[in-house]
Write an enzyme that holds these catalytic residues in place. Structure first.
Site, PDB file in Angstrom:
ATOM      1  N   TYR A  42      -6.993 -15.924  17.421  1.00 32.50           N
ATOM      2  CA  TYR A  42      -8.352 -16.296  17.025  1.00 32.50           C
ATOM      3  C   TYR A  42      -9.274 -15.086  17.030  1.00 32.50           C
ATOM      4  CZ  TYR A  42     -10.221 -16.249  21.850  1.00 32.50           C
ATOM      5  OH  TYR A  42     -10.634 -15.875  23.105  1.00 32.50           O
ATOM      6  N   LYS A  92      -5.288 -11.276  20.861  1.00 34.82           N
ATOM      7  CA  LYS A  92      -6.279 -12.350  21.042  1.00 34.82           C
ATOM      8  C   LYS A  92      -5.648 -13.695  20.676  1.00 34.82           C
ATOM      9  CE  LYS A  92     -11.278 -13.036  20.365  1.00 34.82           C
ATOM     10  NZ  LYS A  92     -11.659 -13.205  21.768  1.00 34.82           N
ATOM     11  N   GLU A  97     -10.818  -7.654  33.582  1.00 37.94           N
ATOM     12  CA  GLU A  97     -11.959  -7.992  32.718  1.00 37.94           C
ATOM     13  C   GLU A  97     -12.454  -9.374  33.133  1.00 37.94           C
ATOM     14  OE1 GLU A  97     -10.768  -8.640  28.588  1.00 37.94           O
ATOM     15  OE2 GLU A  97      -8.781  -9.270  29.253  1.00 37.94           O
ATOM     16  N   LEU A 114      -8.283  -7.485  26.813  1.00 42.09           N
ATOM     17  CA  LEU A 114      -8.616  -7.594  25.398  1.00 42.09           C
ATOM     18  C   LEU A 114      -9.449  -6.366  25.017  1.00 42.09           C
ATOM     19  CD1 LEU A 114      -8.405  -9.536  22.942  1.00 42.09           C
ATOM     20  CD2 LEU A 114     -10.789 -10.065  23.399  1.00 42.09           C
TER      21      LEU A 114
HETATM   22  N1  PDD Z   1     -14.356 -13.678  24.089  1.00 42.19           N
HETATM   23  N2  PDD Z   1     -12.230 -10.263  27.129  1.00 42.19           N
HETATM   24  C1  PDD Z   1     -11.842 -11.524  26.852  1.00 42.19           C
HETATM   25  C2  PDD Z   1     -10.748 -12.126  27.667  1.00 42.19           C
HETATM   26  C3  PDD Z   1     -12.454 -12.237  25.795  1.00 42.19           C
HETATM   27  O1  PDD Z   1     -12.066 -13.490  25.512  1.00 42.19           O
HETATM   28  C4  PDD Z   1     -13.503 -11.622  25.062  1.00 42.19           C
HETATM   29  C5  PDD Z   1     -14.170 -12.329  23.915  1.00 42.19           C
HETATM   30  C6  PDD Z   1     -13.879 -10.314  25.405  1.00 42.19           C
HETATM   31  C7  PDD Z   1     -14.945  -9.570  24.648  1.00 42.19           C
HETATM   32  O2  PDD Z   1     -14.481  -9.199  23.357  1.00 42.19           O
HETATM   33  P1  PDD Z   1     -15.492  -9.049  22.132  1.00 42.19           P
HETATM   34  O3  PDD Z   1     -16.495  -8.034  22.531  1.00 42.19           O
HETATM   35  O4  PDD Z   1     -14.637  -8.581  21.024  1.00 42.19           O
HETATM   36  O5  PDD Z   1     -16.122 -10.404  21.913  1.00 42.19           O
HETATM   37  C8  PDD Z   1     -13.212  -9.658  26.425  1.00 42.19           C
HETATM   38  C9  PDD Z   1     -14.812 -14.451  22.948  1.00 42.19           C
HETATM   39  C10 PDD Z   1     -16.241 -14.212  22.621  1.00 42.19           C
HETATM   40  C11 PDD Z   1     -14.475 -15.911  23.172  1.00 42.19           C
HETATM   41  O6  PDD Z   1     -13.369 -16.160  23.624  1.00 42.19           O
HETATM   42  O7  PDD Z   1     -15.277 -16.786  22.867  1.00 42.19           O
END
Ligand code: PDD
Length: 282
Positions: free
Chosen positions: A33, A149, A182, A207
């Site tokens: 996703y 992801k 994280e 991620l």
């Molecule tokens: N989440 N780490 C994890 C485990 C994440 O699921 C996300 C993003 C991030 C931040 O990545 P980015 O800056 O590319 O959004 C880090 C999204 C927003 C979600 O699952 O809704």
């Protein structure tokens, strides 16, 4: 006003938008996703998210069903139908629908593409950033390829729920060496006493956040020194500041870790300035 979603080739009213019971995303979590923030009708960091989408598909050998231009067209149409100018776009691609069998289905199985959009309360999010948020810490129970992801988010779901039940907003995941990987849906950062920014190296344990990468570039332009390395919970608690980044939270100051104040317990000047810089560039 009807809210629309896109499923497998069609825009449908959100309530009627369903996938088949033998979709591999539903049965095996065999899907990836992406999430984009939408501000004033524009996708933030659009190219970075498309590049990660292509990488996630490649790592799992799921055929990419569209070109970037194809996705842009569909997303534009979804935003138009939903009259959405501020919020997020969610995209999911599974390996497709096939008779249940762990091994990949026969060649020719079409991946299932799903798109939804959601409004976000920007005022509430800004108020939350102004106040700063609390995080808890919890063991990182995930698999060895957190850089992909995928929709396999059960450990993240349980960690986030534990955070909410503890009155916090996010859970920081801690590896077996006591180092923070994280957040459950955000990347983790601290600011050292002498003003350096520290965030864990982008290996297979986290991620590779697009907001993280974008903010690293901007922070470097602003003259900050960045250290990509792991840090412990104790180092974070005694750091000058802490904050988190993600597509939906942008840059949000963290003021408590497991109930212990970070710095003076209020949002720090560095995180606040970086949030502003990120939003100004968006
Ligand atoms: N989440 N780490 C994890 C485990 C994440 O699921 C996300 C993003 C991030 C931040 O990545 P980015 O800056 O590319 O959004 C880090 C999204 C927003 C979600 O699952 O809704």
């Amino acid at each position: 006003m009807t809210r629309f979603a896109y499923v497998d080739g069609r825009f449908l009213p959100h309530d009627e938008a369903v996938v088949h019971v033998e979709d591999r995303g539903f049965q095996f979590g065999d899907a990836i996703y992406e999430v984009w923030s939408v501000r004033d009708g524009q996708l933030l960091d659009a190219d970075g998210h498309f590049a990660r989408l292509e990488r996630s598909l490649g790592e799992l050998r799921i055929a990419n069903p569209k070109s970037r231009a194809g996705y842009q067209l569909l997303i534009g149409e979804l935003l138009r139908r939903n009259r959405l100018r501020d919020g997020l776009v969610y995209l999911q691609i599974s390996r497709g629908r096939a008779r249940r069998d762990h091994a990949f289905p026969a060649a020719g199985t079409r991946p299932t593409l799903v798109l939804t959009s959601k409004r976000l309360d920007r005022v509430a999010a800004q108020l939350r950033a102004d106040a700063g948020v609390g995080v808890i810490t919890t063991p990182d129970l995930r698999w060895g390829r957190c850089d992909i992801k995928t929709v396999n988010l059960l450990p993240n779901v349980l960690a986030k729920q534990a955070a909410i039940e503890a009155g916090a907003v996010e859970a920081w995941l801690v590896d077996s060496s006591g180092l923070v990987t994280e957040g459950s849906s955000t990347n983790a950062w601290i600011v050292t006493a002498d003003g350096r920014l520290v965030t864990r190296q982008a290996d297979q344990g986290i991620l590779h956040g697009i907001t993280r990468a974008s903010l690293m570039r901007q922070a470097e332009e602003l003259g900050y020194v960045i250290e990509e390395r792991a840090f412990s919970v104790d180092e974070a608690v005694s750091a000058r500041e802490a904050f988190m980044t993600s597509a939906t939270s942008y840059v949000t100051p963290i003021v408590r870790i497991d109930g212990r104040p970070v710095g003076n317990g209020a949002p720090g000047s560095v995180a606040t300035a970086l949030r502003q810089a990120y939003l100004d560039s968006a």
